[in-house]
Design a protein around this motif. Structure first.
Motif, mmCIF file in Angstrom:
data_model
loop_
_atom_site.group_PDB
_atom_site.id
_atom_site.type_symbol
_atom_site.label_atom_id
_atom_site.label_comp_id
_atom_site.label_asym_id
_atom_site.label_seq_id
_atom_site.Cartn_x
_atom_site.Cartn_y
_atom_site.Cartn_z
ATOM 1 N N VAL A 15 0.815 -1.208 -0.013
ATOM 2 C CA VAL A 15 -0.297 0.210 0.032
ATOM 3 C C VAL A 15 0.759 1.326 -0.173
ATOM 4 N N VAL A 16 1.751 1.410 1.020
ATOM 5 C CA VAL A 16 2.590 2.322 1.019
ATOM 6 C C VAL A 16 3.609 2.359 -0.400
ATOM 7 N N SER A 17 4.058 1.600 -1.006
ATOM 8 C CA SER A 17 4.986 1.597 -2.237
ATOM 9 C C SER A 17 4.042 2.246 -3.396
ATOM 10 N N ALA A 18 2.885 1.461 -3.578
ATOM 11 C CA ALA A 18 1.828 1.733 -4.745
ATOM 12 C C ALA A 18 1.462 3.314 -4.587
ATOM 13 N N GLY A 19 1.343 3.666 -3.110
ATOM 14 C CA GLY A 19 0.494 5.178 -2.993
ATOM 15 C C GLY A 19 1.714 5.975 -3.361
ATOM 16 N N GLY A 20 2.982 5.816 -2.811
ATOM 17 C CA GLY A 20 3.974 6.631 -3.029
ATOM 18 C C GLY A 20 4.349 6.734 -4.594
ATOM 19 N N THR A 21 4.431 5.643 -5.328
ATOM 20 C CA THR A 21 4.635 5.852 -6.646
ATOM 21 C C THR A 21 3.453 6.510 -7.473
ATOM 22 N N ALA A 22 2.058 6.341 -7.076
ATOM 23 C CA ALA A 22 1.051 7.142 -7.603
ATOM 24 C C ALA A 22 1.101 8.760 -7.358
ATOM 25 N N LEU A 23 1.557 8.927 -6.219
ATOM 26 C CA LEU A 23 1.638 10.196 -5.640
ATOM 27 C C LEU A 23 2.637 10.878 -6.442
ATOM 28 N N ILE A 24 3.938 10.263 -6.625
ATOM 29 C CA ILE A 24 4.898 11.003 -7.395
ATOM 30 C C ILE A 24 4.587 11.310 -9.015
ATOM 31 N N ALA A 25 3.885 10.367 -9.204
ATOM 32 C CA ALA A 25 3.243 10.387 -10.733
ATOM 33 C C ALA A 25 2.423 11.525 -10.828
ATOM 34 N N ILE A 26 1.415 11.493 -9.894
ATOM 35 C CA ILE A 26 0.631 13.029 -9.992
ATOM 36 C C ILE A 26 1.393 14.386 -9.904
ATOM 37 N N LEU A 27 1.912 14.272 -9.068
ATOM 38 C CA LEU A 27 2.962 15.614 -8.824
ATOM 39 C C LEU A 27 3.949 15.905 -10.135
#
Length: 268
Positions: A15-27
């Motif tokens: 959850v943390v890894s996938a969420g962090g990756t998605a957040l970086i992509a959005i930013l």
């Protein structure tokens, strides 16, 4: 003991890894396609698709023809100032004055500017004049007027003409461009536009630095400068070393070419 599945919402590491990756992509998307275009118009000057391809290092369009496109070869004349190959002295300058009066003065003047469609040569660098004469004579630079006039000149003759004109004082006549102060042109001249791969003009043509055989542009007529930039952009003029001028001119917009021409015409 039952092992937790790796790709599961119950796995906190997943959850943390996938969420962090998605957040970086959005930013990244917000910065690249919202914030950068809002503060730097050059970023999307060629459209959104062009900006994406530029960031990825890929061309925005591909040549789909069956044959390779052959561009004109660049000039092979490289002149490193000062000119020390030929005998350049007072006698050489005197011979150059005679040749300039006989063959050059009608369009380029002898001691002062003559017209607006030909460059002013008084005070121009000797290596610049010599290189252009060589390129005209070899056909690397085409001009229906210049080629017949200098066809019979020897290498020493071209050195003499170059030495004569370079020894004259620059005379900048009042033009309609006097007082022209365009902030866009000034930025292009001194800073360039790195995002569009446009180097500052002053890095080669003086003020910041000067490369061998790069002319001084200040005081040249705006129509002449604009014509040369458009010729480089279209590939009709191709005697620049390693396509430096063509690569820059192709990135300039039509209004930027006009602004740069007026800007340099107003410089001393």
């Amino acid at each position: 003991m039952k092992e937790e599945r790796l790709f599961s919402l119950r796995n906190p590491w997943f959850v943390v890894s996938a969420g962090g990756t998605a957040l970086i992509a959005i930013l990244s998307i917000l910065v690249g396609f919202v914030w950068l275009p809002s503060v730097h118009s050059d970023f999307t000057a060629n459209g959104l698709w062009g900006a994406i391809c530029s960031a990825a290092g890929a061309p925005s369009s591909w040549y789909k023809g069956g044959d390779n496109v052959a561009d004109a070869p660049p000039s092979n004349v490289v002149v490193l100032p000062p000119l020390g190959i030929a005998r350049v002295n007072a006698v050489s300058s005197g011979r150059g004055a005679t040749l300039a009066t006989q063959r050059c003065s009608m369009c380029h003047g002898v001691q002062s500017p003559a017209g607006v469609t030909a460059p002013f040569l008084a005070g121009q660098y000797a290596d610049v004049i010599y290189k252009e004469l060589r390129d005209f004579q070899s056909g690397a630079r085409q001009n229906a007027i210049m080629q017949p006039i200098i066809a019979s000149l020897s290498d020493q003759d071209m050195h003499d003409v170059a030495e004569y004109y370079s020894s004259q004082s620059r005379v900048v006549q009042a033009t309609a461009a006097d007082g022209h102060d365009d902030s866009v042109a000034r930025v292009l001249s001194m800073q360039g536009a790195p995002i569009r791969n446009i180097a500052p003009c002053a890095a080669c043509h003086g003020v910041l630095d000067r490369k061998g055989a790069a002319p001084w542009l200040g005081g040249q007529s705006a129509p002449y400068l604009a014509t040369q930039l458009r010729s480089f952009a279209a590939g009709n003029r191709h005697n620049d070393i390693d396509e430096q001028m063509r690569n820059v001119a192709r990135q300039l917009r039509p209004e930027e070419i006009d602004s740069l021409a007026k800007y340099y015409a107003a410089q001393p």
